[in-house]
Structure formats: C-alpha cells, structure tokens
Design an enzyme around this catalytic site. Structure first.
Site, mmCIF file in Angstrom:
data_model
loop_
_atom_site.group_PDB
_atom_site.id
_atom_site.type_symbol
_atom_site.label_atom_id
_atom_site.label_comp_id
_atom_site.label_asym_id
_atom_site.label_seq_id
_atom_site.Cartn_x
_atom_site.Cartn_y
_atom_site.Cartn_z
ATOM 1 N N ARG A 210 82.959 44.707 -43.312
ATOM 2 C CA ARG A 210 81.587 44.987 -43.162
ATOM 3 C C ARG A 210 80.830 44.388 -44.636
ATOM 4 O O ARG A 210 81.457 44.544 -45.559
ATOM 5 C CB ARG A 210 81.477 46.471 -42.917
ATOM 6 C CG ARG A 210 81.722 47.193 -44.258
ATOM 7 C CD ARG A 210 82.226 48.698 -43.852
ATOM 8 N NE ARG A 210 83.693 48.531 -43.262
ATOM 9 C CZ ARG A 210 84.420 49.493 -42.975
ATOM 10 N NH1 ARG A 210 83.885 50.935 -43.305
ATOM 11 N NH2 ARG A 210 85.782 49.504 -42.545
ATOM 12 N N ASP A 213 78.733 49.375 -46.125
ATOM 13 C CA ASP A 213 79.050 50.671 -45.583
ATOM 14 C C ASP A 213 78.292 51.749 -46.505
ATOM 15 O O ASP A 213 78.663 51.705 -47.646
ATOM 16 C CB ASP A 213 80.459 50.817 -45.474
ATOM 17 C CG ASP A 213 80.704 51.996 -44.622
ATOM 18 O OD1 ASP A 213 80.185 52.405 -43.640
ATOM 19 O OD2 ASP A 213 82.005 52.496 -44.855
ATOM 20 N N ASP A 215 78.177 55.738 -46.525
ATOM 21 C CA ASP A 215 78.684 57.273 -46.079
ATOM 22 C C ASP A 215 77.826 58.415 -46.701
ATOM 23 O O ASP A 215 77.747 58.469 -47.878
ATOM 24 C CB ASP A 215 80.088 57.347 -46.377
ATOM 25 C CG ASP A 215 80.960 56.441 -45.294
ATOM 26 O OD1 ASP A 215 80.475 56.107 -44.185
ATOM 27 O OD2 ASP A 215 82.032 55.801 -45.838
#
Length: 277
Positions: A210, A213, A215
C-alpha cells in the site's frame, strides 16, 4: 477539572425553521461552561494564565449573529467548535442555548439544546511500502495538520520493518503520531480514509502492499467494537512496528483492553510472538 461559567448571556439573533424567525429575530439565552486548569491563574493572578471570558462572550455573540441557522443544534455546535479551536487552554465546553420565544402554541418556559464537546487525544499508526515511502508518511502528517479539527502534537521516528502477513512485498516504513482532535472516532476514520485515498491507496489485497496506511490505534481510553471500526486497534499489541514508534512519543499511553501502558506492552512483546491477556 476547573471551569469558568458564563451564565444566561442574552443575544438577539435570527435562527429558526420558520421564515418569520429569520426575518423578525428573537432573544436567545446562552450558558457556557469552559473547562480548564485554573491553578496557575489563581496562584499568579495573571490574565494570560487563564481565558478572558469577555473575549469568549464576544466569540459567542459572533457565532450567534454572523449566520442564520434553521436549528439551534447547529448554532451550539458552531459555538463549541469555535471556542475549542480558538482557546488552547480550554479542553471541554458545555453549551446550553435556550429559545424562550420559540413558536410553540402552548404555555412553556423555554426550549433548550444542551451539548458537551471536548478535545480528544488519539494515536495513529502510519505505514507505507510503495513508492516514496517517506514522502507518503510526510503527506499524511501534512494533511492531518491542515485539518482545522486536528492538531498533530508529536511525531515518532520512521522505522523500516518487515511486512506483516503472508503476501510477498517490500519492507514497510512505519511511524506513529499523536493528535488532538475534535472529531468523533467515526469522523476521524472518515478523515484518515480520505487521506489514504489522496495518496492513491487501493484496498485490493488484505495486508498487501500500500502507498499509505493510517490506523487509529488509541482514542482517549475508549473501547469501540463496531463492524468497520475497532479501537484500540485489535492487532497493535502484537506488532512491535507499532509499539516501538508509539512508545517513543507516548510510552505511558494507556491501552484500556489490556490495562497496560504502551511501554509495558512493548516489554511484554519483546522476544515473544504475541501478548497474552
């Protein structure tokens, strides 16, 4: 926490669903409770150690009179957001807006909207293993800082880590940030998803490569278990590439599921495959 109370501030404004309310106007009564630490102000008798409540009254008046809203709910949100964004010392606000002249064909005293809003501390994990990895992480931090409802407080070092999962892919660059935000967890998730998409993130392979990312690792001391949002992040206690950077900026941040600090979780994880409850 200490508080300053501005009680029953009377302001003439033009809010309401009915056309005549926006044309003729009416009186509104605003009460604001401002939560902040007043110890230094009390000990030093210095104005810059507290908040000038006369200025806050002016801000409330501007919020009430500069625009016309259908709902006093919207007015209350505007006032709360304005105060929290403008005054760093204020951590929480309690706003009550009363509408004593509301168009109700019955005997009543007043109609009120009562909201409490506050600043939240959240920790985010950042990762990239495609293209300009450092550039993507810097992009995430920059986009977070550009959002008026988010303030980046701390940024960890970036570390190179091996990919997690069974998909063959390049090494990751990982880091963590601490933010202060007015967003709810769901709203924050939407913001981070938009930033990921802005970096060209495509969710094709689970745990696959990716560009970016983001989170949500921790949000205050909340525990949220929803279909699309789980806080604390369910894998963070098993991931040294999360706990390492996070312990750099917030070693004593509290994981409400494990009842342990980030540093304690990292120490437990060292030399182990996982952390057991």
């Amino acid at each position: 926490m200490d508080k300053i109370i501005i009680k029953d501030l009377e302001i003439f404004a033009y809010h309401g669903v009915l056309p005549e309310e926006k044309k003729q106007g009416q009186n509104f009564i605003v009460t604001a409770e401002l939560y902040l630490d007043l110890r230094d102000a009390g000990m030093t008798d210095e104005l810059d150690k507290t908040v000038n409540y006369a200025k806050v009254c002016e801000d409330i008046s501007e919020c009430m009179t500069e625009e016309k809203y259908d709902l006093i709910e919207a007015v209350a949100e505007n006032i709360a957001g304005t105060i929290l964004l403008k005054y760093e010392k204020i951590k929480e606000v309690h706003i009550i807006i009363s509408k004593p002249e509301a168009p109700i064909d019955m005997t009543f005293d007043t109609v009120c909207v009562d909201i409490t809003r506050r600043k939240h501390t959240a920790y985010l994990g950042l990762g990239s293993n495609l293209g300009d990895k450092e550039g993507y992480l810097d992009y995430a931090v920059d986009q977070l800082n550009k959002d008026e409802y988010i303030q980046v407080k701390s940024i960890s070092s970036y570390i190179v880590t091996k990919p997690y999962g069974e998909v063959e892919q390049d090494d990751f660059l990982n880091g963590c940030v601490e933010i202060e935000t007015l967003y709810t967890p769901t709203e924050l998730l939407a913001v981070t998803s938009d930033i990921e998409q802005g970096a060209g993130r495509k969710r094709i392979v689970h745990w696959g490569p990716r560009t970016l990312d983001i989170d949500i690792l921790l949000y205050d001391k909340d525990i949220i278990m929803e279909k699309n949002l789980k806080i604390p992040h369910i894998e963070m206690a098993k991931r040294e590439f999360v706990l390492g950077p996070l312990s750099e900026i917030a070693p004593f941040a509290y994981h409400p599921g494990y009842n342990k600090t980030v540093l304690e979780l990292l120490e437990m994880l060292s030399g182990q495959d996982s952390v057991k409850l």
